[in-house]
Every structure is written in C-alpha cells, then in structure tokens.
Design a protein around this motif. Sequence first.
Motif, mmCIF file in Angstrom:
data_model
loop_
_atom_site.group_PDB
_atom_site.id
_atom_site.type_symbol
_atom_site.label_atom_id
_atom_site.label_comp_id
_atom_site.label_asym_id
_atom_site.label_seq_id
_atom_site.Cartn_x
_atom_site.Cartn_y
_atom_site.Cartn_z
ATOM 1 N N GLN A 41 0.792 -1.226 0.000
ATOM 2 C CA GLN A 41 0.000 0.000 0.000
ATOM 3 C C GLN A 41 0.828 1.283 0.000
ATOM 4 O OE1 GLN A 41 -3.305 -0.073 -0.410
ATOM 5 N NE2 GLN A 41 -3.076 -2.278 -0.581
ATOM 6 N N SER A 42 2.107 1.201 0.312
ATOM 7 C CA SER A 42 2.917 2.420 0.386
ATOM 8 C C SER A 42 3.441 2.792 -1.000
ATOM 9 C CB SER A 42 4.088 2.248 1.353
ATOM 10 O OG SER A 42 5.135 1.531 0.739
ATOM 11 N N ASN A 43 3.788 4.047 -1.149
ATOM 12 C CA ASN A 43 4.367 4.543 -2.401
ATOM 13 C C ASN A 43 5.885 4.585 -2.350
ATOM 14 O OD1 ASN A 43 1.850 4.974 -3.581
ATOM 15 N ND2 ASN A 43 1.641 6.961 -2.592
ATOM 16 N N ASP A 44 6.475 4.052 -1.315
ATOM 17 C CA ASP A 44 7.923 4.097 -1.158
ATOM 18 C C ASP A 44 8.593 3.262 -2.243
ATOM 19 O OD1 ASP A 44 9.730 5.036 1.427
ATOM 20 O OD2 ASP A 44 10.681 3.455 0.245
ATOM 21 N N ALA A 45 9.783 3.680 -2.661
ATOM 22 C CA ALA A 45 10.523 2.959 -3.695
ATOM 23 C C ALA A 45 11.194 1.699 -3.146
ATOM 24 C CB ALA A 45 11.577 3.874 -4.308
ATOM 25 N N PHE A 46 11.327 1.603 -1.820
ATOM 26 C CA PHE A 46 11.994 0.460 -1.193
ATOM 27 C C PHE A 46 11.010 -0.332 -0.338
ATOM 28 C CE2 PHE A 46 15.338 3.521 -1.983
ATOM 29 C CZ PHE A 46 16.343 2.746 -2.520
ATOM 30 N N LEU A 47 11.328 -1.609 -0.139
ATOM 31 C CA LEU A 47 10.524 -2.458 0.726
ATOM 32 C C LEU A 47 10.870 -2.199 2.189
ATOM 33 C CD1 LEU A 47 10.818 -5.827 -1.220
ATOM 34 C CD2 LEU A 47 8.800 -4.354 -1.057
ATOM 35 N N PHE A 48 9.912 -2.426 3.062
ATOM 36 C CA PHE A 48 10.111 -2.347 4.506
ATOM 37 C C PHE A 48 9.977 -3.750 5.068
ATOM 38 C CE2 PHE A 48 9.365 1.981 3.568
ATOM 39 C CZ PHE A 48 9.842 2.738 4.627
ATOM 40 N N LYS A 49 10.697 -4.001 6.160
ATOM 41 C CA LYS A 49 10.560 -5.296 6.825
ATOM 42 C C LYS A 49 10.561 -5.069 8.334
ATOM 43 C CE LYS A 49 15.230 -7.183 7.332
ATOM 44 N NZ LYS A 49 16.068 -8.330 6.953
ATOM 45 N N PRO A 50 10.009 -6.030 9.089
ATOM 46 C CA PRO A 50 10.003 -5.893 10.548
ATOM 47 C C PRO A 50 11.433 -5.794 11.077
ATOM 48 C CG PRO A 50 8.581 -7.694 9.854
ATOM 49 C CD PRO A 50 9.344 -7.253 8.645
ATOM 50 N N SER A 51 11.645 -4.837 11.974
ATOM 51 C CA SER A 51 12.976 -4.679 12.558
ATOM 52 C C SER A 51 12.971 -4.922 14.064
ATOM 53 C CB SER A 51 13.545 -3.293 12.244
ATOM 54 O OG SER A 51 12.639 -2.283 12.614
ATOM 55 N N ALA A 52 11.809 -4.839 14.709
ATOM 56 C CA ALA A 52 11.729 -5.106 16.154
ATOM 57 C C ALA A 52 10.274 -5.292 16.562
ATOM 58 C CB ALA A 52 12.337 -3.956 16.948
ATOM 59 N N ASP A 108 13.636 -11.688 4.158
ATOM 60 C CA ASP A 108 14.850 -12.114 4.866
ATOM 61 C C ASP A 108 16.102 -11.810 4.052
ATOM 62 O OD1 ASP A 108 13.562 -13.036 7.126
ATOM 63 O OD2 ASP A 108 13.370 -15.087 6.360
ATOM 64 N N ARG A 109 15.958 -11.744 2.747
ATOM 65 C CA ARG A 109 17.102 -11.461 1.873
ATOM 66 C C ARG A 109 17.421 -9.971 1.792
ATOM 67 N NH1 ARG A 109 16.590 -15.155 -3.424
ATOM 68 N NH2 ARG A 109 17.536 -16.978 -2.482
ATOM 69 N N CYS A 110 16.540 -9.146 2.312
ATOM 70 C CA CYS A 110 16.709 -7.697 2.230
ATOM 71 C C CYS A 110 17.341 -7.161 3.516
ATOM 72 C CB CYS A 110 15.360 -7.010 2.020
ATOM 73 S SG CYS A 110 14.564 -7.463 0.476
ATOM 74 N N HIS A 111 18.475 -6.511 3.380
ATOM 75 C CA HIS A 111 19.138 -5.906 4.530
ATOM 76 C C HIS A 111 18.544 -4.521 4.784
ATOM 77 C CE1 HIS A 111 22.075 -9.088 4.636
ATOM 78 N NE2 HIS A 111 22.267 -8.926 3.327
ATOM 79 N N LEU A 112 18.622 -4.090 6.032
ATOM 80 C CA LEU A 112 18.125 -2.753 6.372
ATOM 81 C C LEU A 112 19.042 -1.695 5.786
ATOM 82 C CD1 LEU A 112 17.136 -3.275 10.114
ATOM 83 C CD2 LEU A 112 15.644 -3.324 8.110
ATOM 84 N N SER A 168 11.288 -1.194 9.139
ATOM 85 C CA SER A 168 12.337 -0.293 8.657
ATOM 86 C C SER A 168 12.563 -0.504 7.171
ATOM 87 C CB SER A 168 13.640 -0.542 9.410
ATOM 88 O OG SER A 168 13.460 -0.293 10.786
ATOM 89 N N ARG A 169 12.996 0.561 6.520
ATOM 90 C CA ARG A 169 13.275 0.532 5.083
ATOM 91 C C ARG A 169 14.496 -0.353 4.816
ATOM 92 N NH1 ARG A 169 13.804 6.183 3.041
ATOM 93 N NH2 ARG A 169 11.594 6.140 2.541
ATOM 94 N N THR A 170 14.373 -1.167 3.772
ATOM 95 C CA THR A 170 15.473 -2.041 3.373
ATOM 96 C C THR A 170 16.182 -1.463 2.142
ATOM 97 O OG1 THR A 170 14.191 -3.387 1.819
ATOM 98 C CG2 THR A 170 14.137 -4.051 4.154
ATOM 99 N N VAL A 171 17.213 -2.155 1.697
ATOM 100 C CA VAL A 171 17.932 -1.759 0.489
ATOM 101 C C VAL A 171 17.295 -2.367 -0.762
ATOM 102 C CG1 VAL A 171 20.125 -1.397 1.688
ATOM 103 C CG2 VAL A 171 19.595 -3.642 0.727
ATOM 104 N N CYS A 172 16.261 -3.201 -0.595
ATOM 105 C CA CYS A 172 15.603 -3.854 -1.735
ATOM 106 C C CYS A 172 14.579 -2.931 -2.382
ATOM 107 C CB CYS A 172 14.899 -5.135 -1.292
ATOM 108 S SG CYS A 172 16.015 -6.426 -0.746
ATOM 109 N N PRO A 173 14.778 -2.602 -3.654
ATOM 110 C CA PRO A 173 13.783 -1.779 -4.339
ATOM 111 C C PRO A 173 12.515 -2.579 -4.609
ATOM 112 C CG PRO A 173 15.810 -1.982 -5.651
ATOM 113 C CD PRO A 173 15.936 -2.884 -4.471
ATOM 114 N N LYS A 174 11.382 -1.915 -4.581
ATOM 115 C CA LYS A 174 10.105 -2.586 -4.846
ATOM 116 C C LYS A 174 10.054 -3.152 -6.258
ATOM 117 C CE LYS A 174 6.515 -0.653 -1.988
ATOM 118 N NZ LYS A 174 5.306 0.147 -1.997
ATOM 119 N N ARG A 175 10.682 -2.483 -7.195
ATOM 120 C CA ARG A 175 10.593 -2.903 -8.603
ATOM 121 C C ARG A 175 11.139 -4.321 -8.812
ATOM 122 N NH1 ARG A 175 14.831 0.777 -8.640
ATOM 123 N NH2 ARG A 175 16.812 -0.157 -9.282
ATOM 124 N N ASN A 176 11.988 -4.813 -7.905
ATOM 125 C CA ASN A 176 12.531 -6.170 -8.028
ATOM 126 C C ASN A 176 11.522 -7.239 -7.624
ATOM 127 O OD1 ASN A 176 14.838 -4.930 -8.824
ATOM 128 N ND2 ASN A 176 16.062 -5.537 -7.050
#
Length: 159
Positions: free
Chosen positions: A55-66, A101-105, A87-95
């Motif tokens: 639902q977000s318009n962010d270019a990156f994926l977010f994942k649970p951090s705590a 789990d493969r996406c680092h913060l 928290s925002r990860t380094v994985c772009p949504k376009r991928n």
Amino acid sequence: MEAKMLLLLLATLGPGPAAGSHLGCSMPGSPCDISKNAAAVQQAVLGAAHSFNSQSNDAFLFKPSAVIRAQRQVVRGIRYIVDFQISRTVCPKRNRTSDLDRCHLQPPGRLAQTFRCHMDLCLTPWKPGRETLELQCRSHQQEPVLIRTGSDQDPVLFK
C-alpha cells in the motif's frame, strides 16, 4: 480424598497471583503478554509488513525490525495486539522480492527510515483467513500514515 486432590493440584500449580487479581492473565478473557518471538506474532508482523509494502508509495521495501510488545487475548477467536517497528530495506520494490529475509536494512543515513506500528488482529480458528481490526504505522516525525480496519479484503486508508 477430594481435599487431598485439591491440595495436590494447588501444589502443582505453585504460587500465583491472589484470587480476584486483575493484573496479567489472571482474569479470563483479558489480554496477556506473550513472547515477542512466538510464531503467531512473527507471522502477524510479517503479514503487516507485506500489507504496508503493497500500500505504500515508497521505492523500497520495509521489513520488521523489532517487536516491542505482544499480547494475546481469547475472545471469539484469538486476538493479537502487537506493537512493532518496520524499517526501510535496500531492496527496491521494482525487483518484486517477496522474501524479506534477503533484504538488509538501510544503513544509517538519509535513506534509513523506521515506522512504529500498532496492530490489532483477530484469528478465528474455525474460519478461513484473519480479520485485521487495526493497523497503524507512524514515523517519528508524522501523524499516522497507514490505518487499516476491517477484514483483509477491505481497502487501506491513508491519512
């Protein structure tokens, strides 16, 4: 004989809160704290992150951090009340990566962003699916950016 059985049962249970206490889980039907690492809590938080990402318009994926706090309450099903961070990860949504789990913060810096979320979720074992009663996420600087109420099929409303 019944008195001995009752004493044996009480000795097995060990010391507990005073009768009539309203703290913790001593009151039937009241929310009680559960492990932040419980499988149901982790699944619920991951599902909330996927919902947030869709639902977000962010270019990156977010994942649970705590997971900050987790509670369970037995009602007409099982209600989970969870406060957590995504928290925002380094994985772009376009991928289109579905395995978070493969996406680092994101490293500390201008792209790093964390939202604090509150979720109220009800699982009814005899019904398929789950009912998200509430999902709110907010950054430290803003009002809530995501509010979700109703079943999983209901739209997500942005403030």
